[in-house]
Design an enzyme around this catalytic site. Structure first.
Site, short mmCIF file in Angstrom:
data_model
loop_
_atom_site.label_atom_id
_atom_site.label_comp_id
_atom_site.label_asym_id
_atom_site.label_seq_id
_atom_site.Cartn_x
_atom_site.Cartn_y
_atom_site.Cartn_z
CB SER A 136 -0.18 -8.01 2.41
OG SER A 136 -0.68 -7.08 3.35
CE LYS A 162 2.16 -5.46 4.29
NZ LYS A 162 2.68 -4.55 3.24
CE LYS A 164 -1.61 -4.02 5.90
NZ LYS A 164 -0.85 -2.88 5.42
CG ASP A 189 2.28 -2.30 6.70
OD1 ASP A 189 2.69 -1.28 7.29
OD2 ASP A 189 1.82 -2.29 5.53
CD GLU A 214 5.09 -2.40 4.71
OE1 GLU A 214 5.00 -3.64 4.77
OE2 GLU A 214 4.57 -1.74 3.79
CG ASP A 239 4.37 1.46 2.37
OD1 ASP A 239 4.36 2.23 1.40
OD2 ASP A 239 3.43 0.66 2.57
CE LYS A 263 2.43 -0.33 -0.77
NZ LYS A 263 1.30 0.02 0.08
N GLY A 291 2.25 -3.66 -2.61
CA GLY A 291 1.05 -3.83 -3.42
C GLY A 291 0.00 -2.80 -3.03
O1 LIG Z 1 -1.79 -7.28 -1.35
C1 LIG Z 1 -1.46 -6.11 -1.54
O2 LIG Z 1 -1.64 -5.54 -2.64
C2 LIG Z 1 -0.80 -5.37 -0.43
C3 LIG Z 1 -1.80 -4.77 0.43
C4 LIG Z 1 -1.22 -3.95 1.53
O3 LIG Z 1 -0.59 -4.50 2.41
C5 LIG Z 1 -1.44 -2.55 1.54
C6 LIG Z 1 -2.13 -1.95 0.54
C7 LIG Z 1 -2.51 -0.62 0.64
C8 LIG Z 1 -2.33 0.07 1.79
C9 LIG Z 1 -1.90 -0.61 2.97
O4 LIG Z 1 -2.98 -1.08 3.67
C10 LIG Z 1 -0.98 -1.78 2.68
C11 LIG Z 1 0.44 -1.34 2.75
O5 LIG Z 1 0.69 -0.37 3.44
O6 LIG Z 1 1.35 -1.94 2.18
MG LIG Z 2 2.68 -0.75 4.02
#
Ligand SMILES: O=C(O)CCC(=O)C1=CC=C[C@@H](O)[C@@H]1C(=O)O
Ligand SMILES: [Mg+2]
Length: 369
Positions: A136, A162, A164, A189, A214, A239, A263, A291
């Site tokens: 991500s 992924k 944002k 996402d 997402e 999510d 998660k 994550g």
């Molecule tokens: O690398 C990772 O742990 C994933 C990070 C990640 O995409 C996210 C972590 C926490 C909040 C969000 O910003 C986002 C998510 O929504 O999945």
């Molecule tokens: Mg997410």
């Protein structure tokens, strides 16, 4: 099994690079590490994944500490636990606060697995020997920086990228990415940055051959997502909207998504995560493990969970070195050719590096039960 002692540590660790989403930027990660000890002296570890600021869910490091210390941990006093699936039943009268619940529940799972000489993977019913992972990538200052991150990630072998998106940083960005990387397995996402008023724009995302979009709409919504999914060819992945197996059932029934990101912290622990996995499997909905910018303990739990069969899409569990100069476990989590081997030793399958843990600990609360 009886839990006789719980240690809550507050940690502070700085990530190698900042992580930016539609709601803000994080680099200094404060989080909790929970250690439980049973009456035979077995230890189990869990990680509290709440952030310092309540922008992903309503929980924070402080609320987690409060809920753990004042409610959840005292509820374990005098309880005999035959199986970790009982823990979230013990917590049933406490509403939500899922990340606090997961932190201690995961520690109990690890402790129980160790007590029974099982790997956490085996204890959960997982069977894979390795898991596929993606990465991500947060929002970047400009496209060149993002393109470099994508290139590096592909060289490392990550199985999907992924990125944002947010209003004003979506279709043009994706055009640039697709021009440079036409065939990369790509998903986006939005962390709830859009509404149904953006329907036309969201429909235009279909042209980019994305694996999924997402959480485009509100963090508590499944109704508008169902309306949107009907209009899109690209699968929606939920999510933030999925906090329980019941939420997953309703979202599937409504047609709000075709994929779910699980998660452990968001859904209140491994038992509920497994339940969501099972419901999705029965309904033909693939899942993947999200994550929370975890350190090693949380990462280890993610790996064990991902070994369940319906985790059929690459997750966000990248290797330790994508986040930390040095992780709090050994060995560290290493990604090679886009996969992480699933450890077979007992419990979470990684040793906690106590020196490294202590180096980042800013506070410890000890609770005798
Ligand atoms: O690398 C990772 O742990 C994933 C990070 C990640 O995409 C996210 C972590 C926490 C909040 C969000 O910003 C986002 C998510 O929504 O999945
Ligand atoms: Mg997410």
């Amino acid at each position: 099994m009886k839990i006789s002692e719980v240690l809550i540590r507050k940690l502070e660790m700085t990530m190698k690079q900042p992580f930016t989403t539609s709601f803000g930027t994080m680099q200094n990660r404060k989080f909790l590490v929970i250690e439980v000890v049973d009456e035979l002296g077995n230890h189990g570890w869990g990680e509290g994944v709440a952030f310092e600021i309540p922008w992903y869910t309503e929980e924070t490091v402080k609320t987690s500490l409060h809920i753990l210390q004042d409610f959840l941990i005292p509820m374990l006093k005098g309880k005999t636990i035959q199986h970790p699936d009982e823990v979230n039943k013990i917590f049933k009268t406490i509403r939500k606060n899922n990340m606090a619940k997961a932190a201690i529940e995961c520690a109990v799972w690890d402790c129980w697995a160790k007590r029974n000489n099982l790997s956490l993977t085996k204890a959960l019913g997982g069977a894979k020997s390795e898991i596929d992972v993606g990465i991500s990538i947060g929002l970047q200052k400009d496209f060149d920086i993002l393109a470099k991150r994508v290139e590096q990630s592909l060289l490392t072998g990550f199985k999907r990228i992924k990125v944002k998106i947010k209003p004003g940083n979506d279709t043009e960005l994706l055009k640039q990415i697709r021009t440079r990387f036409p065939n990369v397995p790509l998903m986006v996402d939005a962390n709830s940055a859009y509404t149904l008023e953006d329907m036309d724009l969201l429909k235009r995302l279909d042209q980019f051959n994305l694996m999924m979009i997402e959480q485009p709409l509100a963090s508590d919504d499944i109704v508008d997502h169902a309306k949107l999914q009907k209009e899109l060819k690209t699968p929606i992945c939920l999510d933030e909207s999925i906090l329980s197996a019941e939420d997953a059932r309703k979202a599937i029934e409504l047609g709000s998504c075709r994929i779910i990101n699980i998660k452990i912290g968001r859904v209140g622990g491994l038992t509920e995560a497994k339940r969501i996995h099972d419901i999705c499997q029965e309904s033909g909905i693939p899942v993947w493990c999200g994550g929370m910018l975890e350190a090693g303990v949380g990462r280890a739990h993610n790996i064990a969970l991902t070994s369940l069969p319906n985790f059929s899409l690459p997750g966000d569990t990248a290797g330790s070195s994508s986040y930390w100069e040095r992780d709090i476990i050994f060995p560290e989590v290493i990604v090679e050719k886009g996969v992480i081997p699933v450890p077979t030793s007992i419990g979470i399958g990684f040793e906690v590096d106590i020196d490294e843990l202590n180096r980042h600990t800013t506070d410890i609360v000890k609770i005798k039960l």
